[in-house]
Design a protein around this motif. Sequence first.
Motif, PDB file in Angstrom:
ATOM      1  N   ALA A  29       0.824  -1.207   0.000  1.00  0.00           N
ATOM      2  CA  ALA A  29       0.000   0.000   0.000  1.00  0.00           C
ATOM      3  C   ALA A  29       0.862   1.262   0.000  1.00  0.00           C
ATOM      4  O   ALA A  29       0.554   2.238  -0.699  1.00  0.00           O
ATOM      5  N   TRP A  30       1.958   1.248   0.746  1.00  0.00           N
ATOM      6  CA  TRP A  30       2.856   2.409   0.801  1.00  0.00           C
ATOM      7  C   TRP A  30       3.490   2.659  -0.566  1.00  0.00           C
ATOM      8  O   TRP A  30       3.580   3.800  -1.030  1.00  0.00           O
ATOM      9  N   ILE A  31       3.936   1.582  -1.226  1.00  0.00           N
ATOM     10  CA  ILE A  31       4.591   1.728  -2.528  1.00  0.00           C
ATOM     11  C   ILE A  31       3.616   2.307  -3.551  1.00  0.00           C
ATOM     12  O   ILE A  31       3.951   3.230  -4.301  1.00  0.00           O
ATOM     13  N   VAL A  32       2.384   1.772  -3.581  1.00  0.00           N
ATOM     14  CA  VAL A  32       1.390   2.289  -4.517  1.00  0.00           C
ATOM     15  C   VAL A  32       1.087   3.756  -4.238  1.00  0.00           C
ATOM     16  O   VAL A  32       0.990   4.581  -5.157  1.00  0.00           O
ATOM     17  N   GLN A  33       0.960   4.106  -2.966  1.00  0.00           N
ATOM     18  CA  GLN A  33       0.690   5.499  -2.593  1.00  0.00           C
ATOM     19  C   GLN A  33       1.795   6.420  -3.096  1.00  0.00           C
ATOM     20  O   GLN A  33       1.532   7.511  -3.619  1.00  0.00           O
ATOM     21  N   GLN A  34       3.052   5.989  -2.973  1.00  0.00           N
ATOM     22  CA  GLN A  34       4.170   6.810  -3.446  1.00  0.00           C
ATOM     23  C   GLN A  34       4.171   6.919  -4.967  1.00  0.00           C
ATOM     24  O   GLN A  34       4.490   7.966  -5.529  1.00  0.00           O
ATOM     25  N   MET A  35       3.820   5.840  -5.647  1.00  0.00           N
ATOM     26  CA  MET A  35       3.853   5.821  -7.106  1.00  0.00           C
ATOM     27  C   MET A  35       2.800   6.716  -7.738  1.00  0.00           C
ATOM     28  O   MET A  35       3.069   7.460  -8.685  1.00  0.00           O
ATOM     29  N   VAL A  36       1.588   6.619  -7.237  1.00  0.00           N
ATOM     30  CA  VAL A  36       0.466   7.266  -7.934  1.00  0.00           C
ATOM     31  C   VAL A  36      -0.206   8.364  -7.130  1.00  0.00           C
ATOM     32  O   VAL A  36      -1.093   9.052  -7.638  1.00  0.00           O
ATOM     33  N   GLY A  37       0.208   8.534  -5.873  1.00  0.00           N
ATOM     34  CA  GLY A  37      -0.355   9.606  -5.077  1.00  0.00           C
ATOM     35  C   GLY A  37      -1.752   9.334  -4.563  1.00  0.00           C
ATOM     36  O   GLY A  37      -2.444  10.253  -4.118  1.00  0.00           O
ATOM     37  N   ARG A  38      -2.188   8.074  -4.622  1.00  0.00           N
ATOM     38  CA  ARG A  38      -3.497   7.718  -4.089  1.00  0.00           C
ATOM     39  C   ARG A  38      -3.458   6.269  -3.619  1.00  0.00           C
ATOM     40  O   ARG A  38      -2.534   5.527  -3.936  1.00  0.00           O
ATOM     41  N   SER A  39      -4.486   5.860  -2.879  1.00  0.00           N
ATOM     42  CA  SER A  39      -4.462   4.549  -2.245  1.00  0.00           C
ATOM     43  C   SER A  39      -4.714   3.444  -3.253  1.00  0.00           C
ATOM     44  O   SER A  39      -5.334   3.652  -4.295  1.00  0.00           O
ATOM     45  N   GLN A  40      -4.257   2.245  -2.912  1.00  0.00           N
ATOM     46  CA  GLN A  40      -4.416   1.083  -3.785  1.00  0.00           C
ATOM     47  C   GLN A  40      -5.887   0.732  -3.988  1.00  0.00           C
ATOM     48  O   GLN A  40      -6.287   0.291  -5.068  1.00  0.00           O
ATOM     49  N   SER A  41      -6.719   0.958  -2.977  1.00  0.00           N
ATOM     50  CA  SER A  41      -8.123   0.569  -3.064  1.00  0.00           C
ATOM     51  C   SER A  41      -8.888   1.335  -4.135  1.00  0.00           C
ATOM     52  O   SER A  41      -9.950   0.906  -4.579  1.00  0.00           O
ATOM     53  N   SER A  42      -8.337   2.487  -4.570  1.00  0.00           N
ATOM     54  CA  SER A  42      -9.035   3.295  -5.576  1.00  0.00           C
ATOM     55  C   SER A  42      -8.662   2.921  -7.005  1.00  0.00           C
ATOM     56  O   SER A  42      -9.200   3.497  -7.946  1.00  0.00           O
TER      57      SER A  42
END
Length: 519
Positions: free
Chosen positions: A245-258
Amino acid sequence: MSAGPAATRDWDLDAPALLVAEDFVKSYGGVHALRGVTFKARTGAVNVLVGENGAGKSTLMKILSGAEQATSGRIVLDGDVVEFRSPREAMARGIGIIHQELSLFPNLSVADNIFAGRELHNRGHLTDVREHRKQASAALSRLRQEISPDTMVGDLPIGTQQLVEIARVLSQDVRILIMDEPTSALSGTEVDVLFEVMEDLRKENVTIIYISHKLEEFRRIGDYVTVLRDGALVAEAPMSETDTAWIVQQMVGRSQSSLFTRTASTVGDVILQVEGLTVPGKPTALVDNVSFNVKAGEIVGIYGLMGAGRTELMETLIGTRIRSAGSIRIEGKEAGDSRVARRLAMGLALVPEDRQRDGLVQALSVRANVLLAIVGNLTKGLLLSNGRERDVANGQVQDLRIKVPSVDAQVTELSGGNQQKVVLARALLTKPKILLLDEPTRGIDVGAKTEIFRIMSGLADAGLGVLFVSSELAEVMGMADRVLVMARGRITADLPRDEVTQGLLVSASASSQAMKVSQ
């Protein structure tokens, strides 16, 4: 950040770096691909580099491997400032790269490809074919591949071609190995073998830079992760201190669930009906007595392992392969033995698995690639209408949110995700009723995947039937209204969305017998 499962050793950000890219800036005209990036490849570790398509990963690797030069910044290797003016110079210092897109010669043998550009010579100053075969076999054996070095590369499936690409670099004496999406075309078993080889290389103190969009894979093998976004460094950490979840947040600026959402469309009548479809092969049929249907407004996923017959099924539907039995009906009309042009006219369109080889003409512009399928409709008299061409191409670029400097830019200047959208844009201009997508998210990041899935959902909402192949469990489970599972050329399960589980998909993909059929 919570602890992740991947790293097998403790690492810290102060560990020594063998290779450092210091304050890299790279500009293409007014476009900044890199904005003051400092990247460290730590000695004897797997250094994972992630980011969305267009984040600057490939540009950074091209500079480190000598294919391009930075606008500003410097490379530090073994503590010394160095400059590479070509990939040959980088290789001379022990830096090898495995590219995401294949750079093989399909009309040459495996051995010839492995030694292309660095041929060995015998005492008579002739090419040492015997030694080529010997060393090629050794490199392939390291990857657990029993392939004759005399086999023509063009006769191999794409996953095996990817392993030949990897073998070519591993056959050289590398200290730093750059791997750009090396598993994008590999099966799960082949990925396991590659990771075993990477572990061996790490024990030999080889420094690995690993680019991947497959989060669970790189968390399994990585020691460090560095995240780029919009050409800038946004985060770096030991892998053991991160979670997905942290990696995805850093990559795209939003949470994985979205990222992966799918609201089912209203399903209409059957528009594609396949009965008893069989495609011959050796020693067994490539597609074996396959029957299914796709309805208007429905997204149907096809899951299976490599070699299950998924791509062969798609190629038969679009008319590039000949069936030996069975029927294909589009809105009730039999397709017969018609080939691609007729299938397009009847309402089928295909986005192929290998966009570089089968989807794009790399020497042409974005505009030309988008318009290839309908160029005959854009003429004025006997001449092409330049203004109309530009309007249609720009319309597709806007509708699909394709990031391009200009529609006249060469298509190879685009990121992988945007290249995939170009192929999709061309398919949509044929006004299909059924859209066939073979691994539409292969080699693209999570943000670009979300865009592709958004487009798929929109097309289904508009009444198209969508049939897509994916090797990713999360994709078929998240996006498909119904999932077909293939194994050994057969459909072994046909599952509605609410009955799909990971266990059922895995079990069905390993079976040659139908497990469940739902109507």
